[in-house]
Write a protein that holds these residues in place. Structure first.
Motif, PDB file in Angstrom:
ATOM      1  N   SER A 316       0.807  -1.229   0.000  1.00  0.00           N
ATOM      2  CA  SER A 316       0.000   0.000   0.000  1.00  0.00           C
ATOM      3  C   SER A 316       0.836   1.274   0.000  1.00  0.00           C
ATOM      4  CB  SER A 316      -0.934   0.022   1.211  1.00  0.00           C
ATOM      5  OG  SER A 316      -0.184   0.121   2.422  1.00  0.00           O
ATOM      6  N   LYS A 317       2.157   1.143   0.112  1.00  0.00           N
ATOM      7  CA  LYS A 317       3.034   2.326   0.155  1.00  0.00           C
ATOM      8  C   LYS A 317       3.987   2.325  -1.032  1.00  0.00           C
ATOM      9  CE  LYS A 317       1.497   3.661   4.207  1.00  0.00           C
ATOM     10  NZ  LYS A 317       2.259   3.402   5.426  1.00  0.00           N
ATOM     11  N   LYS A 318       4.400   3.524  -1.432  1.00  0.00           N
ATOM     12  CA  LYS A 318       5.362   3.633  -2.525  1.00  0.00           C
ATOM     13  C   LYS A 318       6.745   3.161  -2.072  1.00  0.00           C
ATOM     14  CE  LYS A 318       3.174   7.431  -5.060  1.00  0.00           C
ATOM     15  NZ  LYS A 318       2.945   6.604  -6.273  1.00  0.00           N
ATOM     16  N   LEU A 319       7.498   2.665  -3.010  1.00  0.00           N
ATOM     17  CA  LEU A 319       8.886   2.269  -2.755  1.00  0.00           C
ATOM     18  C   LEU A 319       9.666   3.474  -2.251  1.00  0.00           C
ATOM     19  CD1 LEU A 319      11.205   0.081  -3.206  1.00  0.00           C
ATOM     20  CD2 LEU A 319      11.570   1.223  -5.402  1.00  0.00           C
ATOM     21  N   ASP A 320      10.383   3.323  -1.127  1.00  0.00           N
ATOM     22  CA  ASP A 320      11.147   4.445  -0.591  1.00  0.00           C
ATOM     23  C   ASP A 320      12.575   4.007  -0.262  1.00  0.00           C
ATOM     24  OD1 ASP A 320      11.009   3.010   1.793  1.00  0.00           O
ATOM     25  OD2 ASP A 320       9.381   4.221   2.607  1.00  0.00           O
ATOM     26  N   SER A 350       0.326   0.435  -4.369  1.00  0.00           N
ATOM     27  CA  SER A 350       1.107   1.637  -4.655  1.00  0.00           C
ATOM     28  C   SER A 350       2.589   1.298  -4.841  1.00  0.00           C
ATOM     29  CB  SER A 350       0.965   2.651  -3.512  1.00  0.00           C
ATOM     30  OG  SER A 350      -0.356   3.095  -3.379  1.00  0.00           O
ATOM     31  N   PHE A 351       2.956   0.074  -4.471  1.00  0.00           N
ATOM     32  CA  PHE A 351       4.372  -0.339  -4.509  1.00  0.00           C
ATOM     33  C   PHE A 351       4.769  -0.729  -5.934  1.00  0.00           C
ATOM     34  CE2 PHE A 351       8.025  -3.094  -3.773  1.00  0.00           C
ATOM     35  CZ  PHE A 351       8.682  -2.455  -2.742  1.00  0.00           C
ATOM     36  N   GLU A 352       6.026  -0.440  -6.285  1.00  0.00           N
ATOM     37  CA  GLU A 352       6.563  -0.802  -7.600  1.00  0.00           C
ATOM     38  C   GLU A 352       6.976  -2.276  -7.579  1.00  0.00           C
ATOM     39  OE1 GLU A 352       9.593   1.931  -8.896  1.00  0.00           O
ATOM     40  OE2 GLU A 352       8.667   3.568  -7.784  1.00  0.00           O
TER      41      GLU A 352
END
Length: 456
Positions: A316-320, A350-352
């Motif tokens: 659910s979170k973008k790659l950081d 949302s993750f790549e």
């Protein structure tokens, strides 16, 4: 008689006694007595003038004041046909701490002494009833926690490691004997192909030792349990996964980053395998909390010690940058089985995903069977092989030292420096023999003079 042998015999003068079953209440408890006075003590306790070897005798047992203690089974094993090689008597009494302790006290009153830890097995070794590899297998099989470790240790009890060592010893003795003959009896006629045979044997031994070390490295978690580390950045679902695997709330779950500040270690069974699950502190780059930083350092250490790494990423979170830090750690982890898990797949993506390549999608809130099957398959691969496996650090060290000397022996062999070659072969022989029974120089002499008929 050597001084060493005299010391051994002095130790054997004592008759020893101990409870041979686990402490606690059960249907049967066994008290074992071993030594020259074992039969005499049994006759006094049972009030029987005759106890036939290898027969089960039902008898009343009495204390030193002739008071009845119990009705029990008595079995007498006459030397050398016993576990220790000495006279051994076993009292199979009704289970319970009090009864078995009373039998021990009576045996002590009649001249026995309490056995020290492992003394029965030590006497068995000194009486050539077992070698060191079997003694180690007995010790570890008692503590075995999984079916895999039991099967592996049973193979050592049967003599698999002993046969492996004896084959190598035989070849090393052959090489050493012929080398010593070449040095000391150069005028004798030796087979013309002898050095080709030695070269063939030394290459064969090198390959066997390397294969054994490699197999043992892959399967070293079988005895103590394979270690599985759960890693990832904060709030990715590591503690939720641990709780799901354990089927109870072992770790605190919170949306606050840094909730897990230390590694949490628990053991579970997957298939036939016992594994140690390590939930690590969330790995992140910036933290001013000293305690949390220590936890992160422990997490990185857990990765280096784990056999399998389960790396979690948040769907659910973008790659950081913290995810990239995890990927860097995974790339630097050598000889590790890595399972990448994209968690929280019940939420919008949302993750790549492309950056993960081979990975599993799941939600730790729901079903994790896919991950469990993946772990089980990896464990099956590491335990299903028929390759010989060393079960202790002592055995691994002996094989490593033997292999090192085998490698160092090659150059002197090719250059004709036979004294140096013989030195390394003797060291290799000494090291490999530490696994089963110490090497004695007389063994080489037997080969040397028995096969070559020297001094004619």
């Amino acid at each position: 008689m050597s001084t060493k042998q005299e010391k051994i015999n002095l130790n054997f003068d004592d008759t020893i006694v101990a409870i041979a079953t686990a402490n606690g209440i059960g249907s049967v408890s066994i008290v074992r007595v071993s030594g020259a006075k074992a039969l005499e003590i049994a006759q006094k306790i049972s009030k029987k003038s005759t106890i036939n070897p290898r027969y089960v005798t039902l008898s009343y047992l009495h204390n030193i004041n002739d008071e009845l203690i119990d009705e029990a089974l008595v079995i007498y094993y006459k030397s050398p046909f016993s576990f220790t090689g000495e006279d051994v008597v076993e009292f199979q009494v009704h289970g319970g701490v009090a009864i078995s302790n009373m039998i021990v006290d009576v045996a002590l009153s009649y001249g026995a002494r309490m056995a020290t830890a492992g003394e029965f097995s030590k006497r068995a070794f000194l009486n050539n009833k077992m070698d060191l590899s079997k003694a180690e297998a007995i010790s570890k099989i008692i503590e075995a926690r999984s079916e895999d470790s039991v099967k592996l240790l049973a193979r050592q009890l049967k003599g698999e490691l002993k046969d492996f060592v004896e084959d190598i010893r035989e070849d090393l003795l052959f090489m050493l004997a012929y080398t010593e003959v070449s040095i000391d009896y150069a005028e004798e006629d030796l087979p013309t192909d002898i050095f080709e045979k030695i070269e063939e044997k030394i290459n064969k031994i090198e390959e066997k030792l390397e294969n054994t070390l490699s197999a043992s490295k892959r399967r070293e978690g079988m005895i103590e349990g394979f270690k599985v580390a759960i890693v990832g950045k904060p709030n990715v679902g590591k503690s939720s996964l641990l709780n799901k695997l354990l089927n109870y709330d072992r770790a605190i779950i919170s949306d606050i980053a840094g909730t897990t500040r230390d590694t949490i270690e628990e053991s579970i069974k997957i298939g036939t395998h016992i594994i140690k699950i390590v939930d690590t502190a969330g790995i992140r780059e910036d933290t001013s909390d000293v305690i949390e930083q220590i936890g992160i350092e422990k997490s990185i250490k857990a990765i280096s010690e784990a056999d399998i790494i389960v790396a979690l990423f948040d769907n659910s979170k973008k790659l950081d940058s913290e995810d990239r830090k995890i990927l860097e750690l995974l790339n630097s982890a050598e000889n590790k089985k890595i399972i990448k898990v994209l968690n929280k797949c019940d939420l919008e993506n949302s993750f790549e995903k492309d950056i993960l390549e081979d990975f599993i999608e799941l939600s730790t809130k729901d079903n994790i069977n896919l991950l469990i099957r993946k772990i089980e398959n990896i464990l099956d691969e590491n335990t299903s092989s028929d390759e010989l496996t060393l079960v202790s650090k002592r055995q691994v060290l002996s094989v490593k030292e033997c292999l090192e000397n085998i490698k160092m022996a090659k150059n002197p062999l090719y250059s004709g420096e036979l004294e140096f070659f013989a030195h390394h072969i003797r060291e290799a022989l000494y090291e490999i023999s530490q696994i089963t029974r110490p090497y004695e120089n007389d063994e080489m002499l037997d080969v040397m003079f028995g096969e070559f008929c020297l001094g004619k």
